[in-house]
Design an enzyme around this catalytic site. Structure first.
Site, PDB file in Angstrom:
ATOM      1  N   LYS A 493       0.852  -1.203   0.000  1.00  8.39           N
ATOM      2  CA  LYS A 493       0.000   0.000   0.000  1.00  8.39           C
ATOM      3  C   LYS A 493       0.880   1.241   0.000  1.00  8.39           C
ATOM      4  CE  LYS A 493      -0.314  -0.256   5.036  1.00  8.39           C
ATOM      5  NZ  LYS A 493      -1.092  -0.760   6.158  1.00  8.39           N
ATOM      6  N   TYR A 717      14.839  31.726   4.106  1.00  5.12           N
ATOM      7  CA  TYR A 717      13.588  32.460   4.359  1.00  5.12           C
ATOM      8  C   TYR A 717      13.397  32.785   5.830  1.00  5.12           C
ATOM      9  CZ  TYR A 717      11.581  31.374  -0.247  1.00  5.12           C
ATOM     10  OH  TYR A 717      11.321  31.291  -1.575  1.00  5.12           O
TER      11      TYR A 717
HETATM   12  C1  LIG Z   1      -0.423  -1.475   7.037  1.00  5.41           C
HETATM   13  C2  LIG Z   1      -1.025  -2.619   7.632  1.00  5.41           C
HETATM   14  C3  LIG Z   1      -0.228  -3.701   8.058  1.00  5.41           C
HETATM   15  C4  LIG Z   1       1.265  -3.685   8.077  1.00  5.41           C
HETATM   16  O1  LIG Z   1       1.733  -3.060   9.243  1.00  5.41           O
HETATM   17  P1  LIG Z   1       3.304  -2.900   9.515  1.00  5.41           P
HETATM   18  O2  LIG Z   1       3.359  -2.262  10.845  1.00  5.41           O
HETATM   19  O3  LIG Z   1       3.813  -2.003   8.450  1.00  5.41           O
HETATM   20  O4  LIG Z   1       3.865  -4.239   9.465  1.00  5.41           O
HETATM   21  C5  LIG Z   1      -0.872  -4.838   8.494  1.00  5.41           C
HETATM   22  N1  LIG Z   1      -2.219  -4.899   8.531  1.00  5.41           N
HETATM   23  C6  LIG Z   1      -3.000  -3.876   8.166  1.00  5.41           C
HETATM   24  C7  LIG Z   1      -4.473  -4.012   8.237  1.00  5.41           C
HETATM   25  C8  LIG Z   1      -2.429  -2.694   7.705  1.00  5.41           C
HETATM   26  O5  LIG Z   1      -3.204  -1.689   7.342  1.00  5.41           O
END
Ligand SMILES: *Cc1c(COP(=O)(O)O)cnc(C)c1O
Length: 822
Positions: A493, A717
């Site tokens: 993701k 700035y």
């Molecule tokens: C992003 C996510 C993960 C992964 O979590 P990490 O801490 O990056 O390992 C697992 N499960 C769900 C539902 C997530 O949204």
């Protein structure tokens, strides 16, 4: 070289079968690299994470008939025409074969080991000795228990010299590699702390490495390393030693002076009464040491000093990796101008095949003459043409003096040939590249980097470099912490936590990951367009998004009744049955998910319909990384276990259960689930501080300008930073629009330049920021690292009160992603 199956049976000490006398030329350990099935002997290796016996069915389908196995599976019962050579351990069998093969050659063989510089010394020796010998050497850094046998297998009747490297990470490994390489000339490169964790002491590690040299005629090493010298004494190595030293005039080879002159280094040496000097086009300490090791070998082999000097001056840097870059017109370019012998072509073609998951990309190869002494050109190009043909290349462009002569051997639909790189460039043919996966494979002297520069997307010096080998390492790291039947869902993701979802997903697909997950449907659709066929979960689908999900074969998370009803209705309206969904239970995070008390009603709804089928049920931990909340985490798991069992029992098919994320896998290894979801850990960051992961992302840019600014002047700035001394200020090309948080301004953040830290001064600008380089060495154009190996995202995140996830995912899309792979 070829062996019949009966000969191989004899070598392995197996009873001779009366089966067909297949001729074997290829030893295969990676089923994905199959080329000539009829001539292949597949070794089914078993490792902690993988059991290659599982791929035998697939290989049989593709025509492979000869297998070395350590067990026989019932499903092979009808493979009547196949040979199964049953051994205790397939890896030992592979090593035995290679050791036997090695014994057939009475030629000098150089064996190289050490902690650093093995591959460089091997490649430089090749560059220095190529004019005198027909050489076979380890491809890239094939130096492991599997890599060494495969390297040695390449020895054939034409070979006059072998050069092989051996790497070990555990005690007793060298003992197995020694008879396979059986070096006559031993070279020990620099000893450092790499792979130290499995050895009791540095001394133990050195002794272990020296085991490669027990049968050598000569052993070459740097006697200035006293620990090595002591170990050599203790081992009473029987053969001659050939030592070099920068301090001791009595060493066999005395290095009397090392003088850096601009971009070069002049090295003076004496050997007995003979004095000479040579120049190398490098100035770093490691290159100097590696060049001296090579000098010692060349002198031992009686290469004329004049020739040594001539060739040393032309030493070329060893690019250890293939890199993949985005090209113009939707092309992808694989750069491999590292070398061009026949083995490296095979490796590069394999890599190209592995990247070709998108069916719409045409496979194009730009290939130079192959500089390989010993094989008559006609035979050489026949072999090359066969290899290229097998790998499915559709367009070939050959450049050089020889390759056009043999153009008829190449039978690709599109082909063209040029005498020189310049001719190709001025032909303009490259302007027509469109949707192609282009492999640039040429010997260095053809300067294919000029072609690369034309067809790559404009090169920004600002980039996020993503190490795909590290991704694979991290993936296997977590896999090895789980029981072997637990499936891994890899999170890609948010564009793969900023690293680029497409390339990460391709890599994971190749390494047989079980599942991927993205946040929204568009991310999944993009992956499908790029040829990703793994099952894909969409975590946050929308109520009216079923159409998109269904069309792209994406599996939704279902988190409430509203979405459950909508999807049931949509699936029934379309006459779809058993569409996989993943049920989310809220056990305390209070984000998405059904509450435990809603489970009975949810089950009732699901049992009444046929459109959807529950593939898995899962929940998410709120604070798995922190021991402060372990009671809470255990409670979450308890609640989940109950709900998931309730759901599992309600259906007469298996429903996977999963709750662990990366930190969960790190800290609750002994809890039992069917799947686990790997996110941040894949990208090299351990939320709980576990060692053993490899850094994946390195964010780089360059210094545009450096100026001296007087004390009391202000920077940037808002005049926020007033200097309290005269300072050198460097302006670098990275600002908040690229993803650099403004909170890093005014000395809250720092960057890494030439291995030294420089604080960020003044306010961060949109596209630029300034750093203080008064106390360090820095020049305009130098590379600046914003995060990476020695400047961890964890530390940066801490310093501004955020988390690594935010830093990684904030890197703007305009920052080019470059993928590297060994
Ligand atoms: C992003 C996510 C993960 C992964 O979590 P990490 O801490 O990056 O390992 C697992 N499960 C769900 C539902 C997530 O949204």
């Amino acid at each position: 070289m070829q062996y019949t199956i009966q000969e191989i049976e004899a070598i392995l000490g197996l009873p001779l079968s009366k089966r067909k006398a297949d001729k074997i030329t290829i030893l295969l350990t990676d089923s994905r690299k199959l080329t000539l099935p009829a001539e292949t002997l597949f070794f089914a290796l078993e490792t902690k994470n993988n059991d290659a016996h599982l791929f035998i069915g697939e290989l049989y389908e593709k025509g492979v008939r000869n297998f070395v196995v350590s067990k026989v599976l019932p499903e092979w019962g009808n493979f009547d025409d196949a040979n199964f050579l049953k051994v205790k351990n397939s890896l030992s069998a592979l090593q035995k074969m290679a050791a036997y093969h090695r014994k057939q050659f009475d030629i000098p063989v150089i064996g190289i080991t050490g902690s650093n510089g093995k591959t460089i010394v091997k490649e430089w020796l090749y560059q220095l000795l190529e004019g005198n010998y027909n050489i076979v050497r380890s491809p890239r850094s094939y130096n492991s228990q599997v890599g060494v046998p495969l390297s040695v297998w390449q020895l054939d009747g034409e070979t006059e010299l072998g050069i092989f490297e051996a790497g070990i990470s555990m005690p007793d490994e060298m003992e197995k590699l020694e008879p396979i390489i059986r070096p006559t000339i031993g070279v020990l490169t620099k000893i450092g702390e790499a792979h130290q964790e499995n050895f009791a002491s540095l001394q133990q590690k050195i002794m272990e490495k020296l085991a490669l040299f027990v049968n050598c005629d000569v052993f070459i090493f740097d006697e200035d390393n006293h620990l090595v010298s002591e170990c050599v004494d203790q081992m009473v190595l029987s053969q001659k030693t050939f030592t070099w030293s920068r301090k001791n005039r009595d060493a066999h080879l005395y290095i009397s002076a090392v003088k850096r002159e601009g971009e070069k280094t002049v090295i003076d040496y004496s050997l007995l009464d003979f004095n000479d000097s040579f120049t190398i086009p490098f100035t770093d300490e490691a290159s100097i040491e590696n060049a001296i090791s090579c000098l010692a070998v060349a002198l031992y082999l009686h290469i004329l000093p004049a020739n040594i000097s001539l060739r040393m001056a032309m030493l070329e840097p060893v690019a250890m990796r293939l890199d993949v870059r985005k090209g113009k017109e939707s092309c992808i370019i694989i750069n491999d101008t590292y070398n061009s012998d026949i083995n490296s072509i095979k490796i590069a073609l394999d890599f190209q095949q592995q990247r070709k998951v998108d069916r719409h990309l045409k496979k194009t190869l730009i290939l130079s003459d192959i500089l390989q002494a010993g094989i008559p050109p006609k035979l050489l190009y026949k072999k090359v043409a066969e290899m290229v043909e097998q790998s499915g290349v559709e367009r070939i462009i050959g450049i050089g003096r020889d390759i056009p002569v043999y153009q008829d051997l190449f039978s690709m639909p599109e082909k063209s040939f040029y005498q020189t790189t310049d001719q190709f460039i001025s032909s303009g043919e490259w302007k027509q590249f469109d949707h192609e996966l282009i492999l640039l494979k040429g010997a260095r002297r053809f300067h294919f980097e000029q072609i690369g520069a034309l067809i790559e997307e404009r090169i920004h010096e600002t980039m996020l470099e993503v190490d795909l080998d590290a991704v694979v390492h991290n993936f296997n790291f977590y896999k090895s912490r789980l029981q072997s039947n637990v499936k891994l869902v890899c999170m890609v993701k948010a564009n793969g936590y900023g690293a680029g979802a497409v390339e990460i997903a391709k890599t994971l697909q190749y390494h047989r990951c079980d599942y991927l997950a993205v946040a929204v449907a568009e991310e999944g659709i993009q992956l499908r367009k790029e040829g990703i066929s793994l099952p894909l979960i969409v975590l946050n689908p929308e109520v009216n998004g079923f159409e998109e999900l269904f069309t792209a074969d994406l599996e939704p998370e279902v988190y409430n009744f509203r979405i459950l009803e909508a999807f049931i209705k949509e699936s029934e309206r379309r006459g779809i049955t058993d569409y996989p969904i993943h049920l989310k239970i809220d056990t305390g995070m209070h984000r998405l998910g059904f509450l435990p008390e809603q489970i009975p009603e949810m089950i009732t709804m699901l049992k009444k319909q046929k459109g959807l089928k529950v593939r898995s049920v899962f929940s998410h931990l709120s604070a798995s990384e922190s021991w402060h909340f372990d009671d809470f985490t255990h409670r979450q798991m308890e609640i989940f276990r109950k709900g998931a069992d309730e759901i599992g029992k309600a259906f007469n098919y298996p429903v996977y259960k999963h709750i662990l994320n990366s930190a969960g896998m790190e800290r609750f290894q002994d809890t039992k689930w069917d799947m686990a979801r790997l996110g941040i850990g894949l990208y090299g960051i351990s939320a709980s501080g576990l060692p053993g992961l490899k850094n994946v992302c390195t964010l780089k840019t360059t210094i545009l300008q450096i100026k001296n600014v007087l004390s009391n002047e202000t920077i940037g700035y808002g005049r926020k930073e007033k200097l309290d001394r005269d300072a050198r200020i460097a302006t670098i090309r990275f600002g908040y629009a690229d993803g650099l948080d403004r909170q890093f301004g005014n000395r809250k953040g720092k960057v890494l330049i030439n291995g030294q830290y420089a604080p960020i001064v003044g306010n961060v600008c949109m596209d630029l920021c300034m750093v203080d380089v008064t106390d360090i060495e820095a020049r305009e154009g130098d590379t600046v690292i914003l995060f990476g190996e020695n400047l961890s995202v964890i530390e940066l995140a801490d310093s501004i009160g955020t988390i690594p996830y935010e830093i990684l995912t904030s890197i703007s899309q305009r920052v080019k992603r470059v993928y590297i792979k060994e």
